[in-house]
Design a protein around this motif. Structure first.
Motif, mmCIF file in Angstrom:
data_model
loop_
_atom_site.group_PDB
_atom_site.id
_atom_site.type_symbol
_atom_site.label_atom_id
_atom_site.label_comp_id
_atom_site.label_asym_id
_atom_site.label_seq_id
_atom_site.Cartn_x
_atom_site.Cartn_y
_atom_site.Cartn_z
ATOM 1 N N ARG A 1 0.831 -1.215 0.000
ATOM 2 C CA ARG A 1 0.000 0.000 0.000
ATOM 3 C C ARG A 1 0.859 1.258 0.000
ATOM 4 N N ALA A 2 1.938 1.231 0.752
ATOM 5 C CA ALA A 2 2.812 2.409 0.830
ATOM 6 C C ALA A 2 3.497 2.677 -0.507
ATOM 7 N N ILE A 3 3.877 1.622 -1.210
ATOM 8 C CA ILE A 3 4.491 1.784 -2.533
ATOM 9 C C ILE A 3 3.451 2.295 -3.535
ATOM 10 N N GLU A 4 2.263 1.732 -3.501
ATOM 11 C CA GLU A 4 1.211 2.162 -4.414
ATOM 12 C C GLU A 4 0.830 3.634 -4.194
ATOM 13 N N ALA A 5 0.992 4.105 -2.962
ATOM 14 C CA ALA A 5 0.626 5.484 -2.640
ATOM 15 C C ALA A 5 1.668 6.492 -3.115
ATOM 16 N N GLU A 6 2.849 6.010 -3.486
ATOM 17 C CA GLU A 6 3.914 6.897 -3.934
ATOM 18 C C GLU A 6 4.052 6.776 -5.455
ATOM 19 N N HIS A 7 3.630 7.794 -6.184
ATOM 20 C CA HIS A 7 3.540 7.684 -7.643
ATOM 21 C C HIS A 7 4.894 7.529 -8.319
ATOM 22 N N GLU A 8 5.976 7.868 -7.646
ATOM 23 C CA GLU A 8 7.310 7.731 -8.243
ATOM 24 C C GLU A 8 7.909 6.340 -8.025
ATOM 25 N N LEU A 9 7.211 5.481 -7.309
ATOM 26 C CA LEU A 9 7.642 4.092 -7.136
ATOM 27 C C LEU A 9 6.741 3.188 -7.964
ATOM 28 N N ASP A 10 7.353 2.304 -8.740
ATOM 29 C CA ASP A 10 6.599 1.377 -9.586
ATOM 30 C C ASP A 10 5.824 0.394 -8.702
ATOM 31 N N ASP A 11 4.539 0.234 -8.960
ATOM 32 C CA ASP A 11 3.720 -0.689 -8.168
ATOM 33 C C ASP A 11 4.283 -2.103 -8.158
ATOM 34 N N LEU A 12 4.990 -2.478 -9.220
ATOM 35 C CA LEU A 12 5.585 -3.816 -9.298
ATOM 36 C C LEU A 12 6.518 -4.086 -8.126
ATOM 37 N N LEU A 13 7.172 -3.049 -7.638
ATOM 38 C CA LEU A 13 8.099 -3.223 -6.514
ATOM 39 C C LEU A 13 7.388 -3.716 -5.261
ATOM 40 N N GLY A 14 6.114 -3.413 -5.160
ATOM 41 C CA GLY A 14 5.326 -3.925 -4.045
ATOM 42 C C GLY A 14 4.660 -5.242 -4.363
ATOM 43 N N HIS A 15 4.106 -5.347 -5.558
ATOM 44 C CA HIS A 15 3.347 -6.550 -5.910
ATOM 45 C C HIS A 15 4.217 -7.799 -5.889
ATOM 46 N N ARG A 16 5.477 -7.673 -6.285
ATOM 47 C CA ARG A 16 6.324 -8.871 -6.326
ATOM 48 C C ARG A 16 6.675 -9.391 -4.934
ATOM 49 N N LEU A 17 6.492 -8.558 -3.928
ATOM 50 C CA LEU A 17 6.754 -9.020 -2.566
ATOM 51 C C LEU A 17 5.828 -10.171 -2.173
#
Length: 265
Positions: A245-261
């Motif tokens: 959720r924290a990654i998705e909330a930051e538009h400069e971070l690719d959502d993939l970086l969270g989803h792959r976790l």
């Protein structure tokens, strides 16, 4: 008997780090160390740095280095994340003094830490094994990868094993396991209650895995406990969705970086 918790590759994942440190607190350790990549990818670089700054030591990882200098060899998502991470550290919400303290800490990180290791009685003689702590490898402390399939690369492995005397602890690949000098790769699931290190004539490269970005198909954080007799892997569950959720909330971070976790990949 000295007990050391060895963490690596936190990658700005505060939820994972907090869960791991809670587990460490119950392991009766004498010290906690980190093998680099405290930051990069994850949404909480400043908070993770602040916690690691309290450790006994940390070595420089390639993402830590790239927060200071231009990244090399990064994919688009990783490069974008490290530029965002740099901005967070340089212009933290808690003021310029905290930002300067974090930058100075990163600038002072060593590439290698070497120590004497445990003493073993071999043939009636006490032999002291050496410990090396790096992010990547004994040859390329910050950037060189050593993957399980490198056990097929005899020349590479022979060179790496020639550069230390007993134990080398590393991270970087996010794939935990023990490389033996007879070119085997022993996965954590095959170490039972621990892998013996009492034979100080034996050389081992120990990848301690990743706290914040596991990539061995197990989405739990991974770290190592070292004592005078064995290496023990520990896996720790954490609130993955909090980080996603924290990654998705930051538009400069690719959502993939969270989803792959979620998949440990």
């Amino acid at each position: 008997m000295t007990r050391t918790a060895i963490l690596s590759d936190i990658h700005g994942n505060l939820a994972a780090l907090e869960s791991v440190l809670e587990d460490v607190a119950g392991q009766n350790v004498d010290r906690t160390v980190c093998l680099g990549d405290v930051i990069g990818y994850g949404p909480d670089p400043c908070a993770c740095l602040d916690k690691v700054m309290e450790f006994d030591f940390c070595v420089l990882g390639n993402h830590d280095s790239s927060a200071l200098f231009d990244p090399e060899g990064f994919n688009i998502a990783a490069e974008q994340a490290i530029f965002w991470t740099r901005a967070q550290i340089e212009c933290g919400s808690d003021g310029p003094e905290a930002s300067m303290r974090r930058m100075e800490y990163l600038c002072a990180l060593p590439r290698v830490v070497q120590e004497d290791g445990p003493v073993a009685d071999v043939g009636g003689l006490p032999l002291v094994g050496g410990l090396m702590f790096v992010h990547g490898s004994p040859r390329g402390p910050t950037n060189e990868y050593v993957f399980p399939e490198d056990t097929q690369n005899i020349k590479k492995m022979e060179k790496l094993f020639s550069l230390f005397s007993h134990l080398c602890f590393q991270g970087h690949t996010h794939v935990p396991g023990i490389f033996t000098s007879d070119l085997r790769f022993v996965r954590p699931v095959d170490t039972d209650d621990g892998y013996s290190i009492t034979d100080t004539s034996q050389r081992l490269m120990v990848n301690v895995g990743s706290v914040g970005q596991p990539r061995d198909g197990d989405n739990r954080s991974c770290y190592v406990i070292l004592d005078d007799e064995k290496i023990q892997y520990r896996r720790v569950e954490y609130d993955i969705e909090r980080t996603v959720r924290a990654i998705e909330a930051e538009h400069e971070l690719d959502d993939l970086l969270g989803h792959r976790l979620r998949d440990g990949r």
